[in-house]
Design an enzyme around this catalytic site. Sequence first.
Site, PDB file in Angstrom:
ATOM      1  N   LYS A  82       0.851  -1.190   0.000  1.00 47.70           N
ATOM      2  CA  LYS A  82       0.000   0.000   0.000  1.00 47.70           C
ATOM      3  C   LYS A  82       0.888   1.242   0.000  1.00 47.70           C
ATOM      4  O   LYS A  82       1.930   1.249   0.684  1.00 47.70           O
ATOM      5  CB  LYS A  82      -0.881  -0.048   1.252  1.00 47.70           C
ATOM      6  N   SER A 157      -9.511   1.223   3.036  1.00 49.20           N
ATOM      7  CA  SER A 157      -8.738   2.114   2.195  1.00 49.20           C
ATOM      8  C   SER A 157      -7.701   1.383   1.334  1.00 49.20           C
ATOM      9  O   SER A 157      -7.217   1.940   0.354  1.00 49.20           O
ATOM     10  CB  SER A 157      -8.005   3.144   3.060  1.00 49.20           C
ATOM     11  N   SER A 181      -9.710  -1.291   7.035  1.00 53.24           N
ATOM     12  CA  SER A 181      -9.120  -1.061   5.706  1.00 53.24           C
ATOM     13  C   SER A 181      -8.359  -2.230   5.096  1.00 53.24           C
ATOM     14  O   SER A 181      -7.998  -2.181   3.920  1.00 53.24           O
ATOM     15  CB  SER A 181      -8.214   0.167   5.743  1.00 53.24           C
TER      16      SER A 181
END
Lengths: 470, 67
Positions: A82, A157, A181
């Site tokens: 990420k 996310s 997330s």
Amino acid sequence: MEPLELCYMSAGELSRLIRDRQVSPVEVIDAHLARIEATEPTLNSFITLLPDHAREAARRAEAQIQAGNYRGPLHGIPVGLKDLFNTAGVRTTSGSRVLDNFIPTEDCTLAARFQQAGAILLGKLNMHQFAYGPTGENFDYGHMHNPWNPEMVTGGSSGGSGSAAAAGQCTITMGSDTGGSVRIPAALCGIVGLKPTYGLVSRAGLTPLSWRLDHPGPMVRTVEDAAITMNAIAGHDPADPATTTRTVPDYTAALTGSVEGLRIGIVKEYFEAPLDSEVETAVRAAIAQLSELGATVTEVSLPMFADAQAISGTILMSEAAAYHRDLLARDGDKLTPSVRLRLEAGLFVTAADYLKAQQARARFNYEMSQLFQEVDLLAGPSEPITAPPILATEVPIGDRTVGTVGALTQYTRPYNISGTPAISVPCGFSQAGMPMGLQLAGRAFEDATVLRAAHAYEQSTGWHLQRPPV
Amino acid sequence: MDSGSAIDRQAFDFLARAAGLNVDDPHMEELFPYVQNALAANEGLRNIDTSGFEPEASFDSAHFYQG
């Protein structure tokens, strides 16, 4: 071997072939880069792709393995991080153009641990801006698209991590989970997402959203791969004062295939909240399957489930605003408007309310600890719905219409409050062909038990073997 | 200061200034209702009986689960 088969192999399978020199890391990386080239125009999983770096690392890994220096099950395995994981020499944007040119000089601890284990970084994955949103929409780098239906969100996310793992772009991806997330995109994209116990995996070098709620975790296609990843990344890190000094077990050794003797509690309040009927049917079937496999299933109650939103919302708003205060002052007008509003709203939470939320958290954790005296695991849906359309601010559930953000975080926030481990594992598909997830949660530092139960369930089904149409 | 939906414009402007925000920015017209809604969503917090519980300001989940 067909390149696409390499892309959908688990890290467990792939590592055995690499170890036995039946497959070269160069073949593996080439197959994944071709897969990315073919699918990225649809999915938009990556913010930064590193083809040259990955090919060079693959050649190095190949030479090392040929020379007899095999490092272990991550050697030669393609990984994506990420884009809030700092990577030395590689820009790290946190999903915002404001940081488009931010190039860290040091790796975060997890990037360093992956590198040490011989994993190969393919690139940095798209995400909701500053991890402050559960849908996987990004107005700076483009929205993430669900591999099962590109008109739908990936969840967030860590949306790029979800789509990249689900579509065979990466074998292992990493996300971070503050209110869900990791588990939200895992459930909506049909993969496995583990939020480990708070303090088990280092946060050092990750852009924080909330110091006391952030949990980095693996997003992969099988539970075994989550265990393999945990073996490489879990444990004390002097750079993260919250990390435990406990001895970390071998998580793959916990995958016995049995749930015999485990006591699983179904939290009744989870089924009283807004919940899509297809999801409810799938999750109840999954729990029945665990019962058939030998677990004892009982109904339990967590009355403070109703307070989870207020507790975690207050803590999250305050801490996110505190961390990003300078950014807001400097570049607030350059942020995505919805993210800017969320961050600024945290400036209006009083210190008294923040501390009240931390008091309530203590009571919430006490109640959960009482539950874990009755049962070993808690089970329920990961998500009340399947992936909604991109940019939908409200979603229908039964005869009600609810806000998308609240719905997506409904079942995940409680375990960010408690800091206890929770996993989302695929448990079926809706009639529209969208994946659904079963969430299993355990006691603090009993991540191995969570993995054990998820693995036993997974191996008794074929959900994890399904491939998206992309 | 009362939080939640009871926050009025005067209190909002006071806190916005204290937080270093420019209260003359047209953006405040968007932020004010957003803050009202956000605080209202967390209003239930005040009704939780927390007597006997100290704030988890230094959080260590292991603290709660060691048998």
